[in-house]
Design a protein around this motif. Structure first.
Motif, PDB file in Angstrom:
ATOM      1  N   PHE A 105     -22.836 -21.677   9.103  1.00 35.63           N
ATOM      2  CA  PHE A 105     -21.672 -21.819   8.222  1.00 35.63           C
ATOM      3  C   PHE A 105     -21.052 -20.480   7.817  1.00 35.63           C
ATOM      4  O   PHE A 105     -19.875 -20.427   7.439  1.00 35.63           O
ATOM      5  CB  PHE A 105     -22.035 -22.616   6.970  1.00 35.63           C
ATOM      6  N   ASN A 106     -21.790 -19.419   7.889  1.00 33.72           N
ATOM      7  CA  ASN A 106     -21.272 -18.096   7.514  1.00 33.72           C
ATOM      8  C   ASN A 106     -21.485 -17.115   8.664  1.00 33.72           C
ATOM      9  O   ASN A 106     -22.282 -16.188   8.564  1.00 33.72           O
ATOM     10  CB  ASN A 106     -21.969 -17.577   6.256  1.00 33.72           C
ATOM     11  N   PRO A 107     -20.759 -17.281   9.737  1.00 36.65           N
ATOM     12  CA  PRO A 107     -20.952 -16.353  10.859  1.00 36.65           C
ATOM     13  C   PRO A 107     -20.454 -14.952  10.510  1.00 36.65           C
ATOM     14  O   PRO A 107     -19.483 -14.773   9.799  1.00 36.65           O
ATOM     15  CB  PRO A 107     -20.121 -16.975  11.972  1.00 36.65           C
ATOM     16  N   ARG A 108     -21.160 -13.975  11.032  1.00 36.70           N
ATOM     17  CA  ARG A 108     -20.777 -12.575  10.861  1.00 36.70           C
ATOM     18  C   ARG A 108     -20.595 -11.989  12.248  1.00 36.70           C
ATOM     19  O   ARG A 108     -21.560 -11.582  12.884  1.00 36.70           O
ATOM     20  CB  ARG A 108     -21.872 -11.811  10.112  1.00 36.70           C
ATOM     21  N   PRO A 109     -19.387 -11.952  12.720  1.00 39.21           N
ATOM     22  CA  PRO A 109     -19.169 -11.426  14.068  1.00 39.21           C
ATOM     23  C   PRO A 109     -19.504  -9.949  14.129  1.00 39.21           C
ATOM     24  O   PRO A 109     -19.137  -9.176  13.254  1.00 39.21           O
ATOM     25  CB  PRO A 109     -17.685 -11.677  14.325  1.00 39.21           C
ATOM     26  N   GLU A 110     -20.239  -9.580  15.164  1.00 38.23           N
ATOM     27  CA  GLU A 110     -20.611  -8.175  15.381  1.00 38.23           C
ATOM     28  C   GLU A 110     -20.287  -7.826  16.819  1.00 38.23           C
ATOM     29  O   GLU A 110     -20.544  -8.615  17.735  1.00 38.23           O
ATOM     30  CB  GLU A 110     -22.107  -7.967  15.127  1.00 38.23           C
ATOM     31  N   PRO A 111     -19.740  -6.630  17.034  1.00 38.44           N
ATOM     32  CA  PRO A 111     -19.426  -6.243  18.430  1.00 38.44           C
ATOM     33  C   PRO A 111     -20.725  -6.005  19.205  1.00 38.44           C
ATOM     34  O   PRO A 111     -21.711  -5.513  18.673  1.00 38.44           O
ATOM     35  CB  PRO A 111     -18.621  -4.955  18.265  1.00 38.44           C
ATOM     36  N   ILE A 112     -20.666  -6.391  20.459  1.00 39.47           N
ATOM     37  CA  ILE A 112     -21.827  -6.203  21.340  1.00 39.47           C
ATOM     38  C   ILE A 112     -21.659  -4.867  22.042  1.00 39.47           C
ATOM     39  O   ILE A 112     -20.638  -4.604  22.676  1.00 39.47           O
ATOM     40  CB  ILE A 112     -21.927  -7.343  22.338  1.00 39.47           C
TER      41      ILE A 112
END
Length: 114
Positions: A105-112
């Motif tokens: 419910f609380n995604p935290r997008p992080e660059p790969i």
């Protein structure tokens, strides 16, 4: 002279016939003895085979019992480990579910980083 030759020849023929009978009896005796020796050898082999089979079965039963005991011990240890894992899963189940729900419910997008 003819009667002497005839008697001499007859004596030789009788001797040859007797010798032939003796040789025939010797051959029969030898054949009989070979058969008896073969039968005796078969009996000895069968007795030896039975003895070794019995020794093998005894050895196998002694060592199989040891394996069964080791197998039972391993099963007990495995059951104990499974019980610990289940207990740990039950203990932390709520926390794990909360972490999963938060991640969904609380995604935290992080660059790969490539």
């Amino acid at each position: 002279m003819s009667a002497q030759n005839s008697a001499g020849i007859q004596t030789l023929l009788d001797a040859e016939r007797d010798a032939s009978k003796i040789v025939q009896k010797a051959r029969e005796y030898r054949t009989k003895r070979v058969r008896e020796a073969r039968d005796e050898a078969k009996k000895e082999i069968e007795a030896y085979r039975a003895k070794k089979e019995e020794e093998y079965k005894k050895f196998e039963s002694e060592h199989t019992q040891g394996n069964k005991a080791a197998e039972e011990e391993a099963n007990k240890e495995a059951d104990a480990q499974i019980a610990k894992i289940r207990e740990a899963g039950k203990k932390n189940q709520d926390e794990v579910i909360n972490h999963l729900l938060e991640a969904v419910f609380n995604p935290r997008p992080e660059p790969i980083a490539a």
